[in-house]
Design a protein around this motif. Sequence first.
Motif, PDB file in Angstrom:
ATOM      1  N   LYS A  91      -5.064   3.251  19.153  1.00 32.22           N
ATOM      2  CA  LYS A  91      -5.480   2.584  17.913  1.00 32.22           C
ATOM      3  C   LYS A  91      -6.001   3.616  16.933  1.00 32.22           C
ATOM      4  O   LYS A  91      -6.583   4.620  17.343  1.00 32.22           O
ATOM      5  CB  LYS A  91      -6.623   1.610  18.206  1.00 32.22           C
ATOM      6  N   ILE A  92      -5.815   3.369  15.649  1.00 35.04           N
ATOM      7  CA  ILE A  92      -6.468   4.215  14.660  1.00 35.04           C
ATOM      8  C   ILE A  92      -7.272   3.339  13.706  1.00 35.04           C
ATOM      9  O   ILE A  92      -6.941   2.168  13.505  1.00 35.04           O
ATOM     10  CB  ILE A  92      -5.486   5.115  13.870  1.00 35.04           C
ATOM     11  N   LEU A  93      -8.315   3.931  13.161  1.00 32.74           N
ATOM     12  CA  LEU A  93      -9.122   3.218  12.170  1.00 32.74           C
ATOM     13  C   LEU A  93      -8.720   3.698  10.786  1.00 32.74           C
ATOM     14  O   LEU A  93      -8.589   4.900  10.556  1.00 32.74           O
ATOM     15  CB  LEU A  93     -10.609   3.512  12.381  1.00 32.74           C
ATOM     16  N   ILE A  94      -8.492   2.755   9.894  1.00 26.15           N
ATOM     17  CA  ILE A  94      -8.196   3.075   8.495  1.00 26.15           C
ATOM     18  C   ILE A  94      -9.254   2.373   7.652  1.00 26.15           C
ATOM     19  O   ILE A  94      -9.382   1.143   7.716  1.00 26.15           O
ATOM     20  CB  ILE A  94      -6.784   2.594   8.087  1.00 26.15           C
ATOM     21  N   TYR A  95     -10.021   3.147   6.912  1.00 23.72           N
ATOM     22  CA  TYR A  95     -11.048   2.562   6.043  1.00 23.72           C
ATOM     23  C   TYR A  95     -10.432   2.392   4.661  1.00 23.72           C
ATOM     24  O   TYR A  95     -10.021   3.379   4.041  1.00 23.72           O
ATOM     25  CB  TYR A  95     -12.284   3.461   5.958  1.00 23.72           C
ATOM     26  N   GLU A  96     -10.334   1.153   4.224  1.00 19.15           N
ATOM     27  CA  GLU A  96      -9.660   0.893   2.944  1.00 19.15           C
ATOM     28  C   GLU A  96     -10.687   0.553   1.868  1.00 19.15           C
ATOM     29  O   GLU A  96     -11.498  -0.354   2.043  1.00 19.15           O
ATOM     30  CB  GLU A  96      -8.664  -0.255   3.122  1.00 19.15           C
ATOM     31  N   ASP A 155     -15.984   3.497  -5.085  1.00 15.52           N
ATOM     32  CA  ASP A 155     -16.621   3.145  -3.810  1.00 15.52           C
ATOM     33  C   ASP A 155     -16.775   4.345  -2.875  1.00 15.52           C
ATOM     34  O   ASP A 155     -17.402   4.237  -1.825  1.00 15.52           O
ATOM     35  CB  ASP A 155     -15.795   2.061  -3.082  1.00 15.52           C
ATOM     36  N   LEU A 156     -16.171   5.470  -3.245  1.00 11.89           N
ATOM     37  CA  LEU A 156     -16.252   6.670  -2.403  1.00 11.89           C
ATOM     38  C   LEU A 156     -17.538   7.435  -2.688  1.00 11.89           C
ATOM     39  O   LEU A 156     -18.180   7.247  -3.731  1.00 11.89           O
ATOM     40  CB  LEU A 156     -15.058   7.597  -2.687  1.00 11.89           C
ATOM     41  N   ASP A 165     -16.226  12.863  -2.159  1.00 10.56           N
ATOM     42  CA  ASP A 165     -14.847  12.386  -2.018  1.00 10.56           C
ATOM     43  C   ASP A 165     -14.241  12.042  -3.377  1.00 10.56           C
ATOM     44  O   ASP A 165     -13.045  12.261  -3.596  1.00 10.56           O
ATOM     45  CB  ASP A 165     -14.778  11.182  -1.074  1.00 10.56           C
ATOM     46  N   ARG A 166     -15.057  11.514  -4.272  1.00  9.82           N
ATOM     47  CA  ARG A 166     -14.547  11.217  -5.630  1.00  9.82           C
ATOM     48  C   ARG A 166     -14.088  12.514  -6.301  1.00  9.82           C
ATOM     49  O   ARG A 166     -13.033  12.562  -6.942  1.00  9.82           O
ATOM     50  CB  ARG A 166     -15.636  10.569  -6.496  1.00  9.82           C
ATOM     51  N   GLU A 167     -14.878  13.554  -6.117  1.00  3.59           N
ATOM     52  CA  GLU A 167     -14.526  14.848  -6.703  1.00  3.59           C
ATOM     53  C   GLU A 167     -13.213  15.363  -6.107  1.00  3.59           C
ATOM     54  O   GLU A 167     -12.341  15.882  -6.816  1.00  3.59           O
ATOM     55  CB  GLU A 167     -15.657  15.852  -6.438  1.00  3.59           C
ATOM     56  N   LEU A 168     -13.052  15.184  -4.790  1.00  2.00           N
ATOM     57  CA  LEU A 168     -11.847  15.682  -4.113  1.00  2.00           C
ATOM     58  C   LEU A 168     -10.607  14.898  -4.572  1.00  2.00           C
ATOM     59  O   LEU A 168      -9.560  15.499  -4.847  1.00  2.00           O
ATOM     60  CB  LEU A 168     -12.026  15.569  -2.594  1.00  2.00           C
ATOM     61  N   VAL A 169     -10.727  13.587  -4.669  1.00  2.00           N
ATOM     62  CA  VAL A 169      -9.593  12.771  -5.132  1.00  2.00           C
ATOM     63  C   VAL A 169      -9.263  13.131  -6.583  1.00  2.00           C
ATOM     64  O   VAL A 169      -8.091  13.261  -6.954  1.00  2.00           O
ATOM     65  CB  VAL A 169      -9.904  11.258  -4.989  1.00  2.00           C
ATOM     66  N   GLY A 170     -10.285  13.338  -7.391  1.00  2.09           N
ATOM     67  CA  GLY A 170     -10.057  13.735  -8.787  1.00  2.09           C
ATOM     68  C   GLY A 170      -9.294  15.052  -8.867  1.00  2.09           C
ATOM     69  O   GLY A 170      -8.390  15.213  -9.701  1.00  2.09           O
TER      70      GLY A 170
END
Length: 159
Positions: A7-12, A18-19, A23-28
Motif C-alpha cells: 500500500k502507499i499513502l498519497i496525501y491530496e 494548504d502546503l 513546500d509552497r516555495e518548492l512548488v513555486g
Amino acid sequence: MQTKEIKILIYEYKNISDLSADDRELVGAAQKISSKAYAPYSGFKVGAALRMADGSIITSNNQENASSPAGLCAERTALFWANANFPDLPVVSIAISAIDKNGNPAKNLSPCGSCRQVMLETEHRFNQPIRLILDSNSKIEVLDNIEGLLPMSFNGSSL
Ligand code: THU
C-alpha cells in the motif's frame, strides 16, 4: 502460497496554500522553471525542483531532442545535475509541475518509470526518503517516499 499487499499513502491537497511554506516555495520553483523547458516536440513543459538537505533548491526542466530518446525528463536533468555537483548532499523533497501543450497547468502529473528508477537510486544512495510533491492543477499530491512508487524495484541488492 502467500499473498502480499503493498500500500502507499498519497496525501491530496486541494490548494497550494494548504502546503507548508517550504513546500509552497518548492512548488513555486518547479512552476517557474517549467516555463523554461525545451519541449518543442511534445509542447509538455515540466519543471522539477529539488529541496536539498542544506535547504537550498535546485531546479531543472525537460530537454527534448529531434531524436526523441536523446531527450530527458525534468526529474532526471535535475537529479543528475544535483548529484554530479553535490555528491554528498541528500535530496529531501522533489516538486514537479508542468504546463500542457495548450499552455495550461497539466492535469494528473506523474513521473515516468525511468524517472522513478532514478529518483529511487538517489533515495537509496543517501539512505533517506525523498518526499515527492506532484503539482497537478486541481490537486497537489504528496508522497512520503519514492520506494512506494516503484514496488519490487530492481536495485543494487541484486547485483
Ligand atoms: N516528462 C518529464 O519531464 N517528466 C515527467 O514526469 C513526465 C514526462 C517530459 C518528457 C517529455 O519531454 C515530455 O514530458 C512529454 O512526455
